[in-house]
Design a protein around this motif. Structure first.
Motif, short mmCIF file in Angstrom:
data_model
loop_
_atom_site.label_atom_id
_atom_site.label_comp_id
_atom_site.label_asym_id
_atom_site.label_seq_id
_atom_site.Cartn_x
_atom_site.Cartn_y
_atom_site.Cartn_z
N GLU A 237 0.82 -1.21 0.00
CA GLU A 237 0.00 0.00 0.00
C GLU A 237 0.85 1.26 0.00
O GLU A 237 0.40 2.31 -0.46
CB GLU A 237 -0.93 0.00 1.22
CG GLU A 237 -1.96 -1.11 1.22
CD GLU A 237 -2.85 -1.09 -0.01
OE1 GLU A 237 -3.16 0.01 -0.51
OE2 GLU A 237 -3.20 -2.19 -0.51
N GLN A 238 2.08 1.15 0.48
CA GLN A 238 2.94 2.32 0.54
C GLN A 238 3.74 2.54 -0.73
O GLN A 238 4.36 3.59 -0.90
CB GLN A 238 3.90 2.19 1.73
CG GLN A 238 3.21 2.12 3.07
CD GLN A 238 4.19 1.89 4.21
OE1 GLN A 238 5.38 2.19 4.08
NE2 GLN A 238 3.70 1.36 5.32
N ASP A 239 3.76 1.52 -1.63
CA ASP A 239 4.54 1.64 -2.86
C ASP A 239 3.62 2.08 -3.99
O ASP A 239 2.68 1.36 -4.36
CB ASP A 239 5.19 0.30 -3.20
CG ASP A 239 6.12 0.42 -4.40
OD1 ASP A 239 7.25 0.88 -4.23
OD2 ASP A 239 5.68 0.05 -5.52
N PRO A 240 3.85 3.25 -4.60
CA PRO A 240 2.90 3.78 -5.60
C PRO A 240 2.84 2.96 -6.88
O PRO A 240 1.82 2.97 -7.57
CB PRO A 240 3.44 5.19 -5.87
CG PRO A 240 4.88 5.14 -5.48
CD PRO A 240 4.97 4.17 -4.35
N VAL A 241 3.92 2.24 -7.21
CA VAL A 241 3.94 1.45 -8.45
C VAL A 241 3.36 0.07 -8.20
O VAL A 241 2.42 -0.37 -8.87
CB VAL A 241 5.37 1.36 -9.02
CG1 VAL A 241 5.39 0.44 -10.23
CG2 VAL A 241 5.87 2.75 -9.40
N SER A 242 3.89 -0.66 -7.22
CA SER A 242 3.46 -2.04 -6.98
C SER A 242 2.02 -2.12 -6.55
O SER A 242 1.33 -3.10 -6.83
CB SER A 242 4.37 -2.69 -5.93
OG SER A 242 5.70 -2.73 -6.38
N SER A 243 1.53 -1.10 -5.84
CA SER A 243 0.15 -1.14 -5.37
C SER A 243 -0.85 -1.14 -6.52
O SER A 243 -2.00 -1.57 -6.36
CB SER A 243 -0.13 0.06 -4.45
OG SER A 243 0.04 1.27 -5.17
N LYS A 244 -0.44 -0.67 -7.71
CA LYS A 244 -1.32 -0.66 -8.87
C LYS A 244 -1.08 -1.84 -9.81
O LYS A 244 -1.69 -1.93 -10.87
CB LYS A 244 -1.12 0.65 -9.64
CG LYS A 244 -1.52 1.88 -8.81
CD LYS A 244 -1.29 3.16 -9.58
CE LYS A 244 -1.67 4.38 -8.75
NZ LYS A 244 -1.44 5.65 -9.47
N ASP A 245 -0.15 -2.73 -9.40
CA ASP A 245 0.15 -3.91 -10.20
C ASP A 245 -0.74 -5.05 -9.73
O ASP A 245 -0.60 -5.54 -8.61
CB ASP A 245 1.63 -4.28 -10.04
CG ASP A 245 2.03 -5.42 -10.95
OD1 ASP A 245 1.14 -6.09 -11.51
OD2 ASP A 245 3.24 -5.65 -11.09
N PRO A 246 -1.70 -5.50 -10.56
CA PRO A 246 -2.63 -6.56 -10.11
C PRO A 246 -1.90 -7.86 -9.77
O PRO A 246 -2.34 -8.59 -8.89
CB PRO A 246 -3.58 -6.74 -11.30
CG PRO A 246 -2.86 -6.15 -12.48
CD PRO A 246 -2.00 -5.07 -11.94
#
Length: 812
Positions: A237-246
């Motif tokens: 949740e704190q990582d802006p890129v990985s959090s949007k990676d399904p």
């Protein structure tokens, strides 16, 4: 006295060399097979690392839905987040591995070493002490990049540095940068990977890590796993890129006990070894039953001798001790021979396992430690007792007066029935072993006949190492084209090409998100596409069909960028539309988007068939191929399709490489067929060994059937003589003996089939993808046993049918 029993048993063994040889060989095969498989089972699955409290160590693995778990290289940011926020680990460390090529120590010969990159707390977490010098600590880790010190392994210090105590302070040169040797690791520790060694440890802060944790006292594995998954979600949740990676959001963290080393080899070979342990256990039981029937037949022939011994005062306990001493001595000799066979067999098994794609440098050292010695001794004693109890009980039941009056005939019928029961059990076990071998062999053949999307036959693979050749990129590209042209002049070569890797090699240039012209993809539905760089004629060389458009050419260099896609990518991004002429691009950042490279899209100029990319059992991936000469990304694996056996042109190809690329070494030569086989090593191992054990089972069953029929004919000599005197023909006598044999075999067939049906779910759970719907393996098992039984019965039947009635009537 025991010594008298041993001496008498040795005299009996010398008096019957044929019996002794068959007995020792049967036991050696059974005990040797068990020792060999258990040695690997113990080394791979059970042997603990020589570190402090290995039972507290756990490995952090990654698991995606519907996929097997995998070793996870975690980024430094995740490692530090887990380290700083967990409440279940007393310490968290990690490591990464690499091969160092062209390394030398202060001007000595260059060599290749296996490197383990570690954080500063690695050796402290494992509780290791140096042999000499000191080990890597937190003060050796730089703020960024690699450290300037190294620790060498004890085996490297011994074999390459001659245990030189002055090694401290010497420099290992890699890429023209010196690394100072500060210590030698303890002699018992060769690294955390089962079957692989580490030569050099170096501190670094730039690599992703395999994570290893030490649980706090009282913390269970389940508690730690629950907290680690919570930490992973929090970090996500704190990582802006990985959090949007399904894909990242579907990942689940699994903890695996790591006291016996990292899980990679165990995951691949754990279940197959359990399956093989079951098979060799049944083989040993079969050998014991075989020996019991042989000893019973011999004991019946010694009935008068045993009766005389009882008449002279020998107690029943004394007779039992004598019989058990004989069986235990046979078992001990068989165990010694079995250990020799086991150590030869272990080498063969390791070579099969080392042919796997992931384990090309597998180095399993099976040490004769206390556990293995106790296992072999226990097997020998248990085996001796198992096949010795029947003859010992036979001796116990003897009574002197009645036995002498009956002149050897007293319990013949009851013991013949018991012998039939033993042979029936042998047939049942043999049916099970042969059926299992047929099923596993059928499974292997099915894997080998998978539609891979390419042709595996007649392809030679030649890998080069141009890294330190001194050639500039442009010059190397010209020499590569010249070398390809020369290779295609070889009369036995149809075509040649180059790539970064071939299908099923498990490599590539990574996977990327793709932006396709005319296709609007939802972010949560995005899928990655495998990117591979190849040379012209790659698809022709590997037999991947070109279904539309054209192949790459050397003239593509300097023109607008082009790409070739596979059918799966075409169906996904261009459903119902001809993709030729469409444009695609690589999205380099899931958050911001954008073109990859120089911001130019690729024009699709061709579509090819789907080829298996990584795993033989997995579906093909969407794949996009780029022209390596157009992109300036020179790869180092040459492929040559031949009209003869590929190995026959290897010498010519090596010479061409030396002529054209004078400073570029050939690092590996193999074939595509061998590379495909490296993906199915567990199945090859199980099928090969099961086939061998099935043959042994059939052989032991044949020996048992022959022994019982021969003994039965000998005991029924008078009966057969009476029958023939009353008019029985040779045919009717033959049918009498065959009836006995077929009764045992048919009963054993029914029992064996029941065992097979009972074990099918267990086998399917231990071997991935095993299909057992077909009745063919069971039919093969039954057919083989019938043939073996008929062959085993030939001599006893011939002896019975050709018996002289007058001699038979006078037989005692």
């Amino acid at each position: 006295m025991l010594s008298n029993d041993v001496r008498y048993a040795l005299r009996l063994m010398r008096r019957s060399p044929g019996f002794t040889a068959v007995a020792v060989l049967s036991l050696a095969l059974g005990i040797g097979a068990n020792t060999a498989i258990y040695s690997l089972f113990y080394t791979i699955l059970l042997r603990q690392l020589p570190v402090a409290h290995p039972e507290q160590l756990v490995e952090l693995l990654r698991k995606a839905p519907g996929e097997p778990r995998e070793m996870a290289y975690w980024g430094r940011d995740k490692h530090e987040y887990f380290r700083d926020h967990n409440h279940v680990f007393s310490a968290l460390t990690g490591m990464s591995f690499d091969n160092l090529a062209g390394v030398h120590i202060d001007g000595a010969d260059r060599e290749n070493l296996i490197l383990e990159t570690v954080p500063g707390n690695y050796f402290a977490v494992l509780g290791l002490k140096p042999t000499i010098g000191r080990l890597i600590g937190p003060e050796d880790v730089p703020a960024n990049g690699d450290g300037s010190v190294v620790v060498v392994s004890w085996s490297y210090w011994k074999t390459r540095l001659n245990r030189d105590p002055a090694v401290l302070g010497k420099r290992i040169w890699y890429e023209d940068a010196p690394k100072i040797i500060i210590g030698v690791a303890p002699g018992t520790y060769t690294g955390p990977r089962v079957g692989a060694r580490t030569d050099v440890w170096m501190p670094s802060k730039k690599n992703d890590l395999l994570m290893l944790g030490r649980l706090k006292p009282g913390v269970t594995l389940q508690q730690a796993q629950a907290e680690v998954n919570v930490l992973y979600r929090n970090w996500l949740e704190q990582d802006p890129v990985s959090s949007k990676d399904p894909k990242a959001r579907q990942i689940h963290v699994e903890l695996e006990p790591a006291g016996a080393g990292l899980a990679r080899v165990r995951d691949q070979y754990g279940k197959p070894l359990v399956l093989l342990m079951t098979v060799v256990g049944l083989l040993l039981l079969l050998a014991c039953i075989n020996m019991a029937s042989m000893l019973l037949a011999r004991s019946a022939g010694r009935q008068r001798e045993l009766a005389v011994r009882v008449s002279l005062g020998a107690g029943r306990g004394r007779l039992m001790r004598q019989m058990l001493t004989e069986s235990l001595l046979l078992s001990a000799v068989g165990a010694l021979a079995g250990v020799l066979l086991a150590y030869w067999g272990i080498g063969v098994l390791v070579r099969i396992m080392a042919s796997g794609r992931a384990f090309e440098h597998l180095e399993i050292q099976v040490q004769p430690d206390l556990n293995l010695l106790l296992f072999t001794a226990g097997i020998a004693i248990l085996t001796g007792l198992l096949f010795g109890l029947g003859p010992a009980w036979y001796a116990f039941r003897l009574a002197p007066a009645s036995t002498l009056r009956q002149t050897g005939k007293g319990d013949t019928r009851s013991w013949r029935l018991f012998g039939k029961a033993l042979v029936t059990a042998q047939v049942a076990l043999s049916i099970f072993l042969i059926t299992a071998a047929a099923a596993f062999l059928n499974h292997l053949m099915r894997l080998r006949n998978f539609d891979l999307g390419f042709r595996r036959d007649h392809v030679l693979l030649v890998t080069l190492d141009p890294e330190r050749s001194g050639y500039k990129s442009d010059r190397l590209a010209m020499l590569y084209q010249e070398l390809l042209a020369r290779m295609q002049t070889i009369p036995q070569v149809r075509s040649a090409s180059i790539s970064g890797c071939t299908p099923l090699q498990g490599c590539g240039s990574g996977s990327r998100y793709v932006i396709a012209e005319g296709y609007a993809e939802k972010r949560e539905d995005r899928r990655r596409t495998v990117v591979t760089f190849v040379a012209p004629r790659y698809f022709e060389t590997l037999g991947i069909p070109l279904t539309g458009g054209r192949d790459f050419t050397f003239q593509d260099a300097g023109r607008p960028r082009v790409a070739i896609i596979n059918q799966m990518m075409s169906r996904y991004y261009f459903p119902g539309v001809d993709p030729i002429g469409k444009r695609v691009a690589i999205d380099r950042d899931p958050k911001t988007g954008g073109w990859f490279g120089n911001d130019q899209p690729y024009e699709i100029v061709g579509v090819v068939g789907d080829a298996k990319a990584v795993e033989l059992r997995d579906a093909p991936y969407p794949t996009m191929y780029f022209n390596m000469f157009q992109e300036g990304r020179l790869m180092d694996q040459f492929e040559l399709r031949t009209i003869v056996e590929p190995e026959s042109v290897a010498g010519t190809v090596r010479q061409m490489v030396r002529d054209v690329l004078k400073t570029v070494p050939v690092t590996r030569v193999t074939t595509l067929a061998d590379q495909v086989d490296s993906n199915i090593v567990p199945e090859r191992l199980i099928a090969t060994l099961s086939e061998f054990f099935g043959c042994l089972g059939a052989m032991l069953a044949g020996i048992g059937i022959y022994g019982l029929l021969a003994y039965s004919v000998a005991q029924r000599t008078n009966e057969i003589g009476v029958r023939m005197a009353l008019g029985a023909t040779a045919g009717s006598v033959s049918r009498l003996v065959l009836k006995d044999m077929l009764g045992m075999v048919c009963t054993g067939l029914v029992a064996g089939m029941g065992m097979v049906f009972w074990a099918r779910p267990l086998a399917a759970s231990l071997l991935h993808g095993l299909k057992l719907e077909s009745a063919a393996p069971l039919g093969i098992g039954g057919g083989v046993i019938l043939v073996v039984a008929l062959l085993a019965a030939f001599v006893p039947v011939r002896r019975a049918s050709s018996m002289d009635p007058m001699l038979a009537l006078r037989h005692d």
